[in-house]
Design a protein around this motif. Structure first.
Motif, PDB file in Angstrom:
ATOM      1  N   GLN A 196       0.847  -1.202   0.118  1.00 27.50           N
ATOM      2  CA  GLN A 196       0.048  -0.243  -0.092  1.00 27.50           C
ATOM      3  C   GLN A 196       0.895   1.494   0.090  1.00 27.50           C
ATOM      4  N   TYR A 197       2.064   1.248   0.727  1.00 30.80           N
ATOM      5  CA  TYR A 197       2.886   2.405   0.957  1.00 30.80           C
ATOM      6  C   TYR A 197       4.173   2.022   1.269  1.00 30.80           C
ATOM      7  N   GLN A 198       5.114   2.987   0.986  1.00 33.30           N
ATOM      8  CA  GLN A 198       6.585   2.723   1.649  1.00 33.30           C
ATOM      9  C   GLN A 198       7.094   4.111   2.278  1.00 33.30           C
ATOM     10  N   VAL A 199       7.970   3.976   3.159  1.00 31.00           N
ATOM     11  CA  VAL A 199       8.400   5.088   3.960  1.00 31.00           C
ATOM     12  C   VAL A 199       9.834   5.235   3.988  1.00 31.00           C
ATOM     13  N   MET A 200      10.457   6.339   3.398  1.00 35.21           N
ATOM     14  CA  MET A 200      11.771   6.603   3.663  1.00 35.21           C
ATOM     15  C   MET A 200      12.187   8.057   4.500  1.00 35.21           C
ATOM     16  N   CYS A 201      13.238   7.814   5.322  1.00 32.36           N
ATOM     17  CA  CYS A 201      13.656   8.971   5.897  1.00 32.36           C
ATOM     18  C   CYS A 201      15.066   9.404   5.634  1.00 32.36           C
ATOM     19  N   PHE A 202      15.346  10.637   5.171  1.00 35.72           N
ATOM     20  CA  PHE A 202      16.496  11.165   5.411  1.00 35.72           C
ATOM     21  C   PHE A 202      16.800  12.199   6.217  1.00 35.72           C
ATOM     22  N   VAL A 203      18.089  11.927   6.735  1.00 37.11           N
ATOM     23  CA  VAL A 203      18.523  12.744   7.925  1.00 37.11           C
ATOM     24  C   VAL A 203      19.800  13.479   7.577  1.00 37.11           C
ATOM     25  N   THR A 204      19.651  14.871   7.665  1.00 40.19           N
ATOM     26  CA  THR A 204      20.794  15.406   7.382  1.00 40.19           C
ATOM     27  C   THR A 204      21.294  16.505   8.302  1.00 40.19           C
ATOM     28  N   LYS A 205      22.370  17.533   7.985  1.00 40.89           N
ATOM     29  CA  LYS A 205      22.770  18.349   9.123  1.00 40.89           C
ATOM     30  C   LYS A 205      21.873  19.530   8.936  1.00 40.89           C
ATOM     31  N   PHE A 206      21.442  20.155   9.910  1.00 38.20           N
ATOM     32  CA  PHE A 206      20.622  21.468   9.813  1.00 38.20           C
ATOM     33  C   PHE A 206      21.558  22.538   9.743  1.00 38.20           C
ATOM     34  N   ASN A 207      21.342  23.567   9.014  1.00 38.55           N
ATOM     35  CA  ASN A 207      22.024  24.912   9.096  1.00 38.55           C
ATOM     36  C   ASN A 207      21.259  26.028   9.605  1.00 38.55           C
ATOM     37  N   LYS A 208      21.743  26.369  10.796  1.00 35.76           N
ATOM     38  CA  LYS A 208      21.336  27.416  11.806  1.00 35.76           C
ATOM     39  C   LYS A 208      21.108  28.571  10.892  1.00 35.76           C
ATOM     40  N   GLY A 209      19.873  28.952  10.843  1.00 37.66           N
ATOM     41  CA  GLY A 209      19.490  30.265   9.779  1.00 37.66           C
ATOM     42  C   GLY A 209      18.540  29.959   8.452  1.00 37.66           C
ATOM     43  N   ASP A 210      18.390  28.565   8.612  1.00 38.85           N
ATOM     44  CA  ASP A 210      17.544  28.269   7.303  1.00 38.85           C
ATOM     45  C   ASP A 210      16.143  28.061   7.521  1.00 38.85           C
ATOM     46  N   PHE A 211      15.710  28.504   8.977  1.00 42.14           N
ATOM     47  CA  PHE A 211      14.612  28.380   9.374  1.00 42.14           C
ATOM     48  C   PHE A 211      14.639  29.171  10.779  1.00 42.14           C
ATOM     49  N   ILE A 212      13.342  29.932  10.919  1.00 45.73           N
ATOM     50  CA  ILE A 212      13.208  30.583  12.085  1.00 45.73           C
ATOM     51  C   ILE A 212      13.134  29.531  13.368  1.00 45.73           C
ATOM     52  N   SER A 213      13.596  30.190  14.719  1.00 41.39           N
ATOM     53  CA  SER A 213      13.675  29.169  15.848  1.00 41.39           C
ATOM     54  C   SER A 213      12.386  28.948  16.133  1.00 41.39           C
TER      55      SER A 213
END
Length: 288
Positions: free
Chosen positions: A109-126
């Protein structure tokens, strides 16, 4: 939509007046304070976003201040469910994709994948700033101010969820359905190892590298059961990528320098393309 902690933007932070009561004043004040802390620890926005194809999708953005995480989730028009979790404390970004299967081609019915990466501060508000956002017009269809283009990620290893605590404790819950399909890059493991309290040995112990053999792209492989390199792209159509600051009025006193205050947010769009190893082309039928 606006953002302020200075009282300049009254639609965001209406001040709660607490009447002074001689009897039980301290108790009432503490009770209200605790209620405000509880309400502000987790908040959610629902954003109507127009994608590049002109279709409108709804994003859910939840901020959890006590955990210092932000979760963004939406469903694409083809049914794919995308969840992005940012763990600010560990500088980790998790992108989870739930892709509906093609039953006529033998998929579940479905498949799930996860991708884990380093988050760069400043790319998203706190998470704290995110929790303070409010919408004046929730039904408005929004478009981003800035297109960040596409960032490519070539994953190099699987993550063993039962040993993933050195990366982030949120992996086990967020990616529970992707026990054999959670991916990471060696370059990010090295970057995390330089954070206080971390080590490359504990991070590498949580992962298993892909086979060293060179594999073809899945769209170049004919056999459904042959291993290959799969590519999946996700695009976040709208997210708050920064804060805007306005100059405070000096009230006619030119000698009195007033600090700037937060008066809004900058919004962005960004795509991420992940390339990773799959044991069978059957797990990557969209990449054709």
């Amino acid at each position: 939509m606006c953002l302020s902690t200075s009282g300049k933007c009254n639609s965001i932070f209406p001040l709660t007046t607490v009447p002074y009561l001689r009897n039980g004043a301290k108790f009432n004040f503490i009770l209200i304070l605790l209620l405000n802390l509880l309400l502000n620890s987790r908040s959610q926005l629902l954003i109507n976003v127009q994608n590049q194809g002109g279709e409108v999708i709804q994003e859910s953005i939840t901020s959890n201040v006590s955990e210092d995480i932000i979760t963004l989730e939406f469903q694409k028009t083809d049914g794919t469910l995308i969840t992005q979790v940012i763990d600010f404390r560990n500088e980790v970004k998790i992108v989870k994709a739930l892709v509906l299967g093609e039953e006529e081609r033998g998929q579940s019915q479905y498949q799930v994948m996860c991708f884990v990466t380093k988050f760069n501060k400043g790319d998203f508000i706190s998470s704290d700033a995110m929790a303070k956002l409010r919408q004046k017009n929730p039904s408005t269809i929004r478009t981003p101010e800035d297109d960040k283009g596409r960032e490519t990620f070539t994953m190099t290893s699987w993550v063993h969820l039962n040993r993933s605590l050195p990366i982030t404790r949120h992996l086990q819950t967020v990616c529970a359905e992707a026990a054999d399909a959670t991916y990471v890059r060696s370059v990010d493991l090295k970057a995390w190892s330089e954070l206080p309290g971390s080590s490359i040995s504990s991070l590498e112990a949580a992962t298993e590298k892909f086979p060293d053999t060179l594999f073809s792209r899945c769209n170049e492989v004919s056999g459904l059961w042959a291993p290959c390199l799969c590519t999946l792209e996700t695009c976040i159509g709208w997210y708050p990528c920064g804060l805007k600051y306005c100059k405070a009025k000096n009230g006619g006193d030119s000698s009195a320098a007033q600090p700037n205050y937060r008066c809004g947010i900058k919004t962005c769009r960004k795509c991420s393309q992940f390339t990773y190893y799959v044991r069978q082309k059957q797990q990557c039928l969209w990449d054709e």
